[in-house]
Design a protein around this motif. Structure first.
Motif, short mmCIF file in Angstrom:
data_model
loop_
_atom_site.label_atom_id
_atom_site.label_comp_id
_atom_site.label_asym_id
_atom_site.label_seq_id
_atom_site.Cartn_x
_atom_site.Cartn_y
_atom_site.Cartn_z
N ARG A 1 48.34 -32.52 16.31
CA ARG A 1 47.19 -31.66 15.55
C ARG A 1 47.79 -30.50 14.71
NH1 ARG A 1 43.60 -30.50 20.83
NH2 ARG A 1 43.20 -32.85 21.12
N VAL A 2 48.54 -29.69 15.10
CA VAL A 2 49.15 -28.72 14.45
C VAL A 2 49.94 -29.11 13.04
CG1 VAL A 2 51.09 -26.85 14.47
CG2 VAL A 2 49.91 -27.56 16.44
N PHE B 1 46.91 -29.81 10.73
CA PHE B 1 46.46 -28.50 10.23
C PHE B 1 47.30 -27.84 9.10
CE2 PHE B 1 44.13 -27.78 14.75
CZ PHE B 1 42.88 -28.18 14.03
N LEU C 1 46.21 -29.78 6.03
CA LEU C 1 45.08 -29.54 5.69
C LEU C 1 45.19 -28.35 4.94
CD1 LEU C 1 42.91 -30.64 8.60
CD2 LEU C 1 42.40 -31.17 6.34
N PHE C 2 45.71 -27.09 5.50
CA PHE C 2 46.23 -25.98 4.89
C PHE C 2 46.94 -25.94 3.45
CE2 PHE C 2 48.23 -22.13 3.77
CZ PHE C 2 47.45 -21.25 4.01
N CYS D 1 41.93 -37.31 6.57
CA CYS D 1 42.09 -36.25 7.19
C CYS D 1 41.13 -35.90 8.27
CB CYS D 1 42.59 -34.95 6.40
SG CYS D 1 44.09 -34.82 5.38
N SER D 2 39.97 -35.93 8.17
CA SER D 2 38.83 -35.60 8.95
C SER D 2 38.79 -36.50 10.13
CB SER D 2 37.68 -35.29 8.41
OG SER D 2 37.46 -34.17 7.55
N LEU E 1 41.78 -36.16 12.47
CA LEU E 1 41.67 -35.23 13.19
C LEU E 1 40.77 -35.48 14.43
CD1 LEU E 1 42.77 -32.20 13.40
CD2 LEU E 1 41.02 -31.29 11.93
N LYS F 1 38.25 -25.10 14.40
CA LYS F 1 39.65 -24.78 13.94
C LYS F 1 40.27 -25.24 12.61
CE LYS F 1 41.68 -24.47 18.85
NZ LYS F 1 42.61 -24.93 19.57
N LYS F 2 39.58 -26.47 12.53
CA LYS F 2 39.68 -27.16 11.32
C LYS F 2 39.06 -26.15 10.01
CE LYS F 2 37.94 -30.69 7.94
NZ LYS F 2 36.97 -31.76 7.87
N VAL G 1 41.05 -23.06 9.34
CA VAL G 1 42.35 -23.31 8.41
C VAL G 1 41.87 -23.32 7.07
CG1 VAL G 1 43.90 -25.20 7.96
CG2 VAL G 1 43.63 -24.53 10.35
#
Length: 386
Positions: free
Chosen positions: A2-3, A6, A9-10, A109-110, A113, A129-130, A133
């Protein structure tokens, strides 16, 4: 895992938002008229919409990691092309291809996740959290994009952002798994899978009436956001204020979103309640802007950002809760297509109206209408199981 997702995604959100202060000035340098600039920028949303409609079945059938990593690498090439090209037609072509490629990357990505969450509460926390970010990247990146433009020039800035996008694609290829552990088993045990067997993924999604509030809600908030993005900079310009004021106002909007996204206790509240509350408050804020209530714009932008910070994770959670995991690709593709429709229509309608108050009245009717329709939809389907 998950990290790592993220981080990807960032990087993607940072790269895309960093282009915001570069596009219009660079096109102006290329000698593009104001009308053509709007057409070029709107073309991205149209190509993105087209890609969204095509992406779903592919995302459900093949590993999402492929679309994320390969899409980002090719998107980096398109960004470099935008920096190298010296004429409008070439820039427009690269811009269209970039929009089409990102139509595969964002839903992938979504969906990937969403597959990592096991319960509705956990999926709500993940989507929150998404949002945290993406909002953080959206606040920081425009300032970085402006710095790059001052330091290296517009053309070189696009090239730098292109290399960042390619690095993100290589990183995704190296660190993301091909499949989320346990997702295939959960998909095979899903009753929706058996019920919808033999149907195409898109038709199965469109027949799922529980997803309609999320689709309509997504259109409403993007329409409202598009109206704000169109009207606020024009208001600042008409008042003879510095463009830096516009940047400050949109930073306040981002801070409002962050303030809500950091309230993790909210994810224990029913996702339907969060959605209706967010839409109701958003409608009220748009109405006060439409009738010209004397509230400082700084406060309004912060409150609008807070509404968006509540609504985007809530709507994404609705999608994951009410759809099977094996259809997440199609679900998020259709959702992204609906968002693109809102992004295309809102500035066009606002431009045709040419009046601040009228634009906000239309946005109010859209958001309030969707809130009312969602309530009626909820009543009609109460007690109905999928």
């Amino acid at each position: 895992m998950r990290v790592l997702l993220f981080v990807v995604l960032f990087l993607v959100s940072f790269d895309m938002h960093a282009q915001t202060p570069l596009l219009a000035p660079y096109l102006n340098i290329l000698g593009v008229s104001a009308a053509m600039i709007g057409f070029v920028l709107g073309g991205y949303a149209i190509s993105n919409l087209t890609g969204n409609l095509l992406a779903g079945p592919f995302l459900d059938r093949y590993p999402k990691k492929w679309f994320i990593s390969i899409g980002l690498i090719l998107a980096g090439v398109m960004l470099i092309g935008q920096g190298v090209v010296q004429h409008t037609e070439g820039f427009f072509a690269f811009r269209l291809m970039l929009g089409f490629l990102m139509a595969f990357v964002s839903p992938a990505c979504s969906a990937l996740l969403g597959e990592t969450g096991k319960t509705a509460v956990e999926q709500g926390q993940i989507m929150g959290k998404k949002g945290l970010v993406l909002t953080s990247a959206g606040i920081v990146s425009p300032a970085v994009g402006s710095f790059l433009a001052v330091k290296f020039g517009y053309s070189q800035s696009f090239i730098i952002l292109g290399y960042i996008m390619m690095i993100a694609g290589v990183f995704a290829w190296l660190v993301l798994p091909v499949r989320v552990a346990g997702s295939e088993l959960r998909a095979s045990l899903s009753p929706v899978t058996k019920k919808g067997k033999g149907k195409t993924s898109l038709s199965a999604v469109l027949e799922n009436r529980l997803l309609y509030p999320a689709f309509l809600g997504g259109f409403a908030i993007i329409y409202a956001q598009g109206t704000i993005i169109y009207e606020v900079p024009l208001l600042i310009q008409k008042q003879g204020l510095s463009p830096a004021v516009t940047g400050l106002l949109f930073s306040l909007k981002g801070l409002g979103a962050l303030a809500i996204l950091c309230q993790f206790w909210l994810y224990k509240v029913s996702v339907e309640q969060r959605t209706f509350a967010g839409l109701g408050v958003l409608s009220l804020l748009l109405y006060t802007m439409a009738i010209g209530v004397a509230i400082p714009l700084q406060i309004m932008m912060f409150l609008l950002g807070a509404c968006f910070g509540m609504l985007f994770p809530a709507l994404a959670t609705l999608l994951t809760v009410h759809s099977p995991r094996e259809l997440y690709g199609s679900v998020f593709s259709i959702y992204s297509a609906v968002l693109s429709m809102g992004a295309v229509l809102s500035p066009i309608i606002a431009g045709l109206l040419g009046n601040w108050h009228h634009s906000y009245f239309i946005a109010f009717f859209v958001t309030a209408g969707v809130c009312l329709a969602g309530g009626i939809h909820r009543l009609l389907l109460s007690g109905v199981t999928r």
